[in-house]
Write an enzyme that holds these catalytic residues in place. Structure first.
Site, mmCIF file in Angstrom:
data_model
loop_
_atom_site.group_PDB
_atom_site.id
_atom_site.type_symbol
_atom_site.label_atom_id
_atom_site.label_comp_id
_atom_site.label_asym_id
_atom_site.label_seq_id
_atom_site.Cartn_x
_atom_site.Cartn_y
_atom_site.Cartn_z
ATOM 1 N N HIS A 62 0.830 -1.221 0.000
ATOM 2 C CA HIS A 62 0.000 0.000 0.000
ATOM 3 C C HIS A 62 0.857 1.261 0.000
ATOM 4 O O HIS A 62 1.493 1.589 1.007
ATOM 5 C CB HIS A 62 -0.923 0.002 1.222
ATOM 6 C CG HIS A 62 -1.942 1.094 1.209
ATOM 7 N ND1 HIS A 62 -3.145 0.980 0.561
ATOM 8 C CD2 HIS A 62 -1.926 2.338 1.751
ATOM 9 C CE1 HIS A 62 -3.848 2.096 0.716
ATOM 10 N NE2 HIS A 62 -3.125 2.941 1.436
ATOM 11 N N HIS A 64 0.947 5.470 -1.959
ATOM 12 C CA HIS A 64 0.342 6.457 -2.870
ATOM 13 C C HIS A 64 1.496 7.258 -3.480
ATOM 14 O O HIS A 64 1.970 8.220 -2.865
ATOM 15 C CB HIS A 64 -0.570 7.429 -2.107
ATOM 16 C CG HIS A 64 -1.684 6.791 -1.339
ATOM 17 N ND1 HIS A 64 -2.965 6.693 -1.825
ATOM 18 C CD2 HIS A 64 -1.708 6.215 -0.110
ATOM 19 C CE1 HIS A 64 -3.736 6.097 -0.926
ATOM 20 N NE2 HIS A 64 -2.999 5.790 0.130
ATOM 21 N N GLU A 142 -8.103 4.266 -8.457
ATOM 22 C CA GLU A 142 -9.013 4.561 -7.343
ATOM 23 C C GLU A 142 -10.297 5.265 -7.805
ATOM 24 O O GLU A 142 -10.247 6.154 -8.653
ATOM 25 C CB GLU A 142 -8.291 5.459 -6.336
ATOM 26 C CG GLU A 142 -9.082 5.684 -5.059
ATOM 27 C CD GLU A 142 -8.240 6.401 -4.016
ATOM 28 O OE1 GLU A 142 -7.931 5.774 -3.000
ATOM 29 O OE2 GLU A 142 -7.895 7.584 -4.233
ATOM 30 N N SER A 146 -18.644 10.746 -3.052
ATOM 31 C CA SER A 146 -19.824 10.308 -2.296
ATOM 32 C C SER A 146 -21.112 10.910 -2.832
ATOM 33 O O SER A 146 -22.195 10.539 -2.394
ATOM 34 C CB SER A 146 -19.637 10.675 -0.818
ATOM 35 O OG SER A 146 -19.405 12.063 -0.706
ATOM 36 N N GLU A 210 -10.318 3.554 9.360
ATOM 37 C CA GLU A 210 -8.975 4.048 9.651
ATOM 38 C C GLU A 210 -8.946 4.888 10.927
ATOM 39 O O GLU A 210 -8.019 4.764 11.724
ATOM 40 C CB GLU A 210 -8.495 4.871 8.437
ATOM 41 C CG GLU A 210 -7.136 5.522 8.592
ATOM 42 C CD GLU A 210 -6.665 6.189 7.299
ATOM 43 O OE1 GLU A 210 -7.471 6.249 6.338
ATOM 44 O OE2 GLU A 210 -5.509 6.632 7.268
ATOM 45 N N ASP A 309 1.863 2.827 3.486
ATOM 46 C CA ASP A 309 1.042 3.961 3.072
ATOM 47 C C ASP A 309 1.940 4.908 2.273
ATOM 48 O O ASP A 309 3.091 4.575 1.962
ATOM 49 C CB ASP A 309 0.374 4.655 4.268
ATOM 50 C CG ASP A 309 -1.041 5.158 3.920
ATOM 51 O OD1 ASP A 309 -1.305 5.396 2.730
ATOM 52 O OD2 ASP A 309 -1.859 5.296 4.829
HETATM 53 C C1 BEZ Z 1 -15.954 12.761 -1.447
HETATM 54 O O1 BEZ Z 1 -15.705 12.971 -2.618
HETATM 55 O O2 BEZ Z 1 -17.079 12.548 -1.063
HETATM 56 C C2 BEZ Z 1 -14.843 12.754 -0.440
HETATM 57 C C3 BEZ Z 1 -13.534 12.890 -0.861
HETATM 58 C C4 BEZ Z 1 -12.512 12.872 0.067
HETATM 59 C C5 BEZ Z 1 -12.793 12.701 1.404
HETATM 60 C C6 BEZ Z 1 -14.104 12.558 1.821
HETATM 61 C C7 BEZ Z 1 -15.126 12.595 0.886
HETATM 62 FE FE FE2 Z 2 -3.661 4.985 2.016
#
Ligand code: BEZ
Ligand code: FE2
Length: 405
Positions: A62, A64, A142, A146, A210, A309
């Site tokens: 893992h 980034h 990725e 939301s 997390e 990470d």
């Molecule tokens: C979102 O796009 O909803 C989001 C992105 C990063 C952290 C939390 C939410």
């Molecule tokens: Fe991560």
């Protein structure tokens, strides 16, 4: 053919002595030095006057890469405060990590003995560097977002990045799928991305439970995430709860990163569905997330790996350092067995979870290996000393090819 004669070999069960290894791209034989020189009389033979150890190359499950420009930009100590700082500085950090920065990060990992890694890519800016890396790479494209209204656009962007990663088509490079987290990805988007992963048999990963703030937001729509979501995304409630999120992954064994704040029923479910936890001890400490209870994972026979990470939540990408930190973080756990488990978590267990043909010094495995100079004849405590002392790497092999000049 090369025959390497070390003083000891690290296996998942401990140290083996009296054996040598014959290899080309893969390991052809593990046997006594005498038997191998009789079988391969023309082989190049590598030996050393001082005590040495042969072990599998390390697998960092893992990282980034895109955030590798961070050193002291991001705010450490509390997860939500850190997340605000990521959002504030994301663009400048990503722009600051140009190709040279990405290549340097890949070289640093190699220098630290990392012969394979799982790269979570948010934007695809790291694709070319990962494609050109000498290491084996699982490239996790990725999905994040939301808001239901954004789902189509985000899904199409994800598909494009996935297609670009499929076009790489080099041996040792594996396109894969990352779902950012339960709090940041709408379930409709998760379902669509997982359908692609399942149809194409792509590996999957996600961040899961997390922080304490994530726990509270998913459970009760309250806590430090509430103002974050209210202000930035005009949301009053979490798009997934923890168990609902796991249900979406019921048929998709996934690398679940962090899992620091899971309850017993969630750990049972994770084990039942064949998931694997990735433990990132330095990141957890720096972001104020606490320490995972490895004994609870072991009690459920839940598989776990150790990862670094990214440099967005770590001061280096060094699995020997990461294992040493874990050794001291889990101070109630028996010392030598933990050292061996940590070594397995970045070799044999990581290879199994990332579907790599390495992680073990054994016939037919890829010859991804580290040859280290020890300060002692190998013994039962050597797995511990491997974590305590930064032993020099005499040579690093990937697919049998020496990486150090
Ligand atoms: C979102 O796009 O909803 C989001 C992105 C990063 C952290 C939390 C939410
Ligand atoms: Fe991560």
């Amino acid at each position: 053919m090369t025959v390497l004669v070390p003083s000891g070999i690290l296996t998942p069960e401990g140290i083996v002595t009296g054996k040598a290894v014959a290899f080309e791209r893969t390991i052809v034989a593990v046997d006594t030095p005498g038997a191998l020189s009789a079988r391969f009389p023309d082989a190049e033979v590598l030996t050393s006057e001082s005590p040495t150890l042969l072990m599998p190359g390390l697998i960092n499950s893992h990282v980034h890469l895109e955030f590798s420009a961070n050193k002291s930009t991001l705010h450490y100590g509390n997860f939500v405060t850190w997340l605000y700082s990521v959002i504030e500085h994301r663009e400048s950090l990503i722009n600051r990590c140009d190709r040279e920065c990405l290549d340097q990060t890949v070289r640093t990992m190699l220098h630290n003995g990392i012969t394979a890694f799982g790269a979570v890519s948010s934007h695809g800016m790291d694709l070319e560097a990962a494609a050109a890396a000498p290491q084996k790479v699982v490239f996790f494209n990725e999905v994040i977002g939301s808001q239901a209204a954004m789902a189509d656009a985000l899904y199409n962007d994800f598909l494009q990045r996935l297609d670009s990663s499929k076009a790489v088509a080099r041996p040792g490079f594996f396109p894969a799928v990352a779902i950012h987290s339960p709090y940041s990805v709408h379930p409709a988007l998760i379902k669509r991305a997982l359908r692609v992963a399942n149809d194409e048999q792509l590996l999957t990963t996600a961040h899961f439970l997390e922080s304490p703030a994530e726990r509270e937001w998913l459970d009760a729509n309250s806590g430090a995430f509430k103002p974050f979501f209210n202000d930035l995304l005009k949301q009053d409630y979490a798009v997934n709860d923890a168990m609902g999120f796991l249900e979406l992954f019921a048929d998709t064994p996934t690398l679940m990163t962090h899992v620091v704040h899971a309850e017993s029923d969630e750990l049972i479910r994770l084990a039942q569905d064949g998931h694997t936890v990735i433990h990132c001890p330095v990141s957890n400490r720096l972001l104020g997330n606490g320490a995972i209870d490895l004994d609870r994972l072991e009690a459920q026979k839940l598989k776990w790996l150790t990862g670094t990470d990214g440099l967005s939540s770590n001061y280096g990408l060094d699995l020997f350092e990461e294992m040493k930190i874990a050794l001291f973080m889990h101070s109630e756990t028996d010392l030598l067995p933990l050292a061996q488990q940590l070594l397995n978590s970045v070799t044999v267990d990581a290879a199994a979870a990332l579907r790599l043909n390495g992680g073990r010094i054994a016939e037919e495995k890829d010859a991804d290996m580290l040859w280290l100079e020890l300060d002692h004849e190998p013994n039962t405590q050597t797995p511990l000393h491997l974590l305590l002392h930064q032993y020099d790497l005499l040579q690093i092999f990937i697919d049998g090819s020496a990486q150090k000049g």
